[in-house]
Design an enzyme around this catalytic site. Structure first.
Site, short mmCIF file in Angstrom:
data_model
loop_
_atom_site.label_atom_id
_atom_site.label_comp_id
_atom_site.label_asym_id
_atom_site.label_seq_id
_atom_site.Cartn_x
_atom_site.Cartn_y
_atom_site.Cartn_z
N TYR A 152 0.84 -1.20 0.00
CA TYR A 152 0.00 0.00 0.00
C TYR A 152 0.87 1.25 0.00
O TYR A 152 0.65 2.18 -0.79
CB TYR A 152 -0.92 -0.03 1.22
CG TYR A 152 -1.90 1.11 1.27
CD1 TYR A 152 -3.03 1.12 0.46
CD2 TYR A 152 -1.72 2.18 2.14
CE1 TYR A 152 -3.94 2.16 0.51
CE2 TYR A 152 -2.63 3.22 2.20
CZ TYR A 152 -3.74 3.21 1.38
OH TYR A 152 -4.64 4.23 1.43
N ALA A 154 3.97 1.57 -0.98
CA ALA A 154 4.67 1.68 -2.27
C ALA A 154 3.73 2.19 -3.36
O ALA A 154 4.11 3.04 -4.18
CB ALA A 154 5.26 0.33 -2.66
#
Length: 186
Positions: A152, A154
């Site tokens: 999430y 990233a």
């Protein structure tokens, strides 16, 4: 916003619902993207119509390799060209990075990042030709790194980079990702 057509992705969730209602109250007609929340999107469409605005539901799996062929044309036929995009759709799988299954990683990046690229590509050219429109990409404070949310984080950090690149290259207003905190979703 009078006469505008706003596409709100993730409209069946908490933030998406609130944004769609605010835009409708400001005078926009609303295309409500959803994937699994068809009943919630239908209820929201009724609420928006009760405000005197038009609303259509538009289903799409943003983890799929491409948007359905009729996704944008269906919206345009019922409401007109999309003049504003608010990309809110997003998913998260909580797990420590070392244990995160790659299929979860791929799904989160597909919905949260590649989905945003697909939707932006679909609406940008008409906006540029019309010399009007705006795009809001909703990020997350998790983009700065968050334990248990590697995929999430990233994906949302990637969304920031994509937004900055997009803003540097196109002559329409683009709002860099706002970063809401966690929101309870119905």
């Amino acid at each position: 916003m009078q006469g505008a057509v706003a596409l709100v992705t993730g409209a069946s969730g908490g933030i998406g619902r609130a944004v769609a209602l605010d835009l409708a109250q400001a005078g926009a007609d609303i295309a409500l993207h959803y994937y699994k929340g068809g009943a919630r999107a239908g209820k929201l469409a009724s609420e928006i119509r009760a405000l005197g605005r038009k609303a259509v539901r538009a289903a799409a799996d943003l983890a799929a390799p491409a948007l359905p062929d009729d996704f944008l044309t269906g919206i345009e036929q019922k409401l007109g060209p999309v003049t504003h995009l608010v990309y809110i759709a997003g998913i998260a799988h909580q797990d420590m990075a070392v244990y995160l299954a790659m299929d979860y990683w791929d799904e989160v990046l597909a919905v949260n990042l590649r989905g945003a690229v697909m939707i932006c590509q679909a609406v940008l050219e008409p906006m540029i030709k019309a010399r009007q429109g705006s795009i809001v990409l909703v990020g997350s404070e998790a983009s700065h790194g968050s334990p248990g949310l590697a995929a999430y984080a990233a994906s949302k950090a990637g969304l920031v980079g994509f937004a900055r690149s997009l803003a540097a290259g196109w002559p329409i207003p683009l709002y860099l990702p706002c970063e809401p905190d966690w929101v309870a979703d119905p």
